[in-house]
Design an enzyme around this catalytic site. Structure first.
Site, mmCIF file in Angstrom:
data_model
loop_
_atom_site.group_PDB
_atom_site.id
_atom_site.type_symbol
_atom_site.label_atom_id
_atom_site.label_comp_id
_atom_site.label_asym_id
_atom_site.label_seq_id
_atom_site.Cartn_x
_atom_site.Cartn_y
_atom_site.Cartn_z
ATOM 1 N N LYS A 30 -40.287 40.672 16.728
ATOM 2 C CA LYS A 30 -40.502 41.658 17.792
ATOM 3 C C LYS A 30 -39.386 42.687 17.911
ATOM 4 C CE LYS A 30 -43.405 41.904 20.381
ATOM 5 N NZ LYS A 30 -43.706 41.150 21.619
ATOM 6 N N ASN A 76 -39.029 45.413 20.887
ATOM 7 C CA ASN A 76 -39.740 45.838 22.097
ATOM 8 C C ASN A 76 -39.174 47.133 22.698
ATOM 9 O OD1 ASN A 76 -41.397 43.557 21.977
ATOM 10 N ND2 ASN A 76 -39.903 42.325 23.091
ATOM 11 N N GLU A 111 -40.365 50.621 29.054
ATOM 12 C CA GLU A 111 -41.024 49.804 30.073
ATOM 13 C C GLU A 111 -40.232 49.795 31.368
ATOM 14 O OE1 GLU A 111 -42.790 46.067 28.026
ATOM 15 O OE2 GLU A 111 -41.243 46.847 26.715
ATOM 16 N N TYR A 119 -30.653 61.556 67.301
ATOM 17 C CA TYR A 119 -30.151 60.468 66.476
ATOM 18 C C TYR A 119 -30.607 59.127 67.024
ATOM 19 C CZ TYR A 119 -27.288 57.318 63.760
ATOM 20 O OH TYR A 119 -26.896 56.299 62.924
HETATM 21 N N1 ARG Z 1 -23.365 54.734 60.051
HETATM 22 C C1 ARG Z 1 -24.092 55.652 60.851
HETATM 23 C C2 ARG Z 1 -25.303 56.180 60.081
HETATM 24 O O1 ARG Z 1 -25.302 56.068 58.924
HETATM 25 C C3 ARG Z 1 -23.228 56.807 61.219
HETATM 26 C C4 ARG Z 1 -23.654 57.505 62.484
HETATM 27 C C5 ARG Z 1 -23.469 56.593 63.631
HETATM 28 N N2 ARG Z 1 -23.727 57.249 64.872
HETATM 29 C C6 ARG Z 1 -23.907 56.583 65.992
HETATM 30 N N3 ARG Z 1 -24.134 57.239 67.039
HETATM 31 N N4 ARG Z 1 -23.876 55.266 66.020
HETATM 32 O O2 ARG Z 1 -26.247 56.672 60.628
#
Ligand code: ARG
Length: 454
Positions: A280, A282, A287, A314
């Site tokens: 063989k 491969n 792959e 956020y």
């Molecule tokens: N380690 C966090 C992230 O990647 C950084 C920002 C954190 N901000 C907060 N308000 N806790 O998102």
């Protein structure tokens, strides 16, 4: 880490659950560049003395050197790359270090770092894409006029050349370069100054910070800037499409390198043996590349799902953006490099190509076109050739070996020059439209790509 309003230390499991430094340490270079630019803006706003600025800058550069020398100790107690670096800075230089985070939040900081990281990785990926294009162009040129069957439904369809076939991948990768370059424009915008969500009462010169970091401009809405992860999704999508293209190339090479096809031979250095079957060889690289497209799509989907239900702005869920992003860049980068090497070392086997492409059925469409030139409507021509194919198949005669009488029995429209259709030189010389596998077209496109990639 947190004192102030907290009266209990963070639980160990929460530290483990929430830390990101075990992977986001990779952002250190960008984090430090962002901090130096931010500190310079504070200096220019009269918020740091020149001595304080110099202490911060020197301190950060010392930390950078230690990280690169592998002498920096990351601690999950400090959660992420940002807090690790800032707290070490303050440990080293004292009071000025504690001023660095003025008018900044980790929310705009992490968005800035990740954008800088994306930009750098995009630039590397663009260069690797072009390298693979170069390898494909060189191979396409080396075997430009070797003919093979082209396939639809993986059934022999019409004759093409190795040059035309390999250049198809060069075109795909060319679109990948364009797509990623376009994505880079939206990546390269500075969120710094957006603060935690609503900017800051302390106004630093955002444009100057952006310019120092090589951004093309600044974000226009602080809430959007903090919450936005489109640029990551878009990047992951671009990487996924590259993965798709590499996967299709891999599939072609798996077929071509099989004994059944035999069109190409992959080098020993880019294939592996079997632990059991001594004969063989491969095509594991192909792959693996085919398989890894799955994780690229997975990374894209995981970020899209993580973001879709989040209220502005956020939310900690956003921390889940980094591992998929890092993984996709690492995966694509290695795939592009190993594939460029493998293509460069691949040999095409002209004899096997020649014998496959000599199948006269590949010219059945040309035969229909021949009848069209004699005034037969295409649908009728298609039918008349279909009947000739049926006679050939049932009598075990190659299509080009049917006698003139046999053709004429099917239709008087077949002229005594009918056998002239079964000539590959003729077949290629008639295909002159742009995009068709005429050797002159291939040559033009080879020259185009060579100058593009020089
Ligand atoms: N380690 C966090 C992230 O990647 C950084 C920002 C954190 N901000 C907060 N308000 N806790 O998102």
């Amino acid at each position: 880490m947190w004192t102030g309003r907290f009266s209990q230390a963070t639980a160990d499991l929460v530290l483990q659950y929430g830390e990101s430094v075990s992977y986001d340490w990779k952002l250190y270079r960008h984090d430090i560049a962002g901090s130096i630019a931010h500190a310079r803006a504070q200096l220019n706003a009269g918020m740091l003395t020149p001595e304080e600025f110099r202490a911060i800058e020197q301190g950060l550069k010392g930390i950078l050197a230690d990280i690169e020398a592998g002498k920096f100790e990351w601690s999950i107690k400090l959660e992420d790359v940002h807090m690790n670096i800032e707290s070490e800075l303050t440990r080293r230089i004292g009071a000025p270090g504690a001023k660095l985070h003025t008018a900044r939040s980790r929310n705009d900081q992490v968005a800035t770092d990740t954008r800088l990281y994306c930009r750098a990785e995009i630039d590397t990926t663009l260069e690797l894409l072009r390298n693979l294009q170069r390898a494909l162009v060189a191979k396409a040129e080396e075997y430009a006029e070797i003919r093979i069957p082209g396939y639809t439904h993986l059934q022999r369809a019409q004759p093409v050349t190795i040059g035309h076939h390999l250049l198809a991948y060069v075109e795909m990768l060319g679109r990948d370069v364009e797509r990623l370059s376009d994505c880079r424009r939206r990546v390269n915008v500075s969120p710094l100054g957006s603060g935690a969500i609503a900017g800051s009462t302390i106004n630093l010169d955002r444009a100057a910070i952006a310019a120092e970091l090589g951004f093309d401009g600044v974000t226009e809405n602080s809430m959007d800037a903090i919450a936005d992860r489109d640029y990551i999704m878009e990047t992951l999508f671009c990487l996924s499409v590259i993965g798709t293209h590499l996967s299709r190339l891999s599939e072609d090479l798996v077929l071509w390198s099989s004994s059944e096809f035999g069109y190409c031979t992959l080098s020993d250095a880019h294939t592996t043996g079997s632990s059991l079957m001594p004969q063989k060889k491969n095509p594991d690289v192909c792959e693996l590349t085919r398989g890894k497209s799955g994780r690229l799509y997975g990374n894209l989907v995981s970020v899209m799902v993580a973001v879709k239900g989040l209220p502005l702005t956020y939310n900690r869920d956003l921390q889940e953006d980094k591992e998929p992003l890092f993984d996709s860049f690492a995966t694509v980068s290695l795939a592009l490099r190993v594939n460029a090497e493998m293509i460069a070392a691949m040999r095409i086997n002209p004899d096997r190509c020649e014998s496959a492409v000599s199948d006269p059925l590949l010219l059945a469409t040309d035969l229909a076109d021949y009848l069209v030139r004699r005034g037969v409507p295409f649908r009728q021509a298609h039918e008349l050739v279909g009947r000739a194919v049926a006679v050939a198949v049932s009598s075990g005669t190659p299509l080009n070996c049917l006698s003139l009488e046999q053709f004429r029995t099917i239709s008087p429209e077949y002229g005594d020059d009918v056998h002239s259709v079964f000539n590959l030189d003729r077949a290629f010389s008639l295909r002159t439209n742009p995009g068709a596998p005429n050797p002159a077209n291939t040559e033009r496109r080879l020259q185009y790509w060579k100058s593009q990639l020089a």
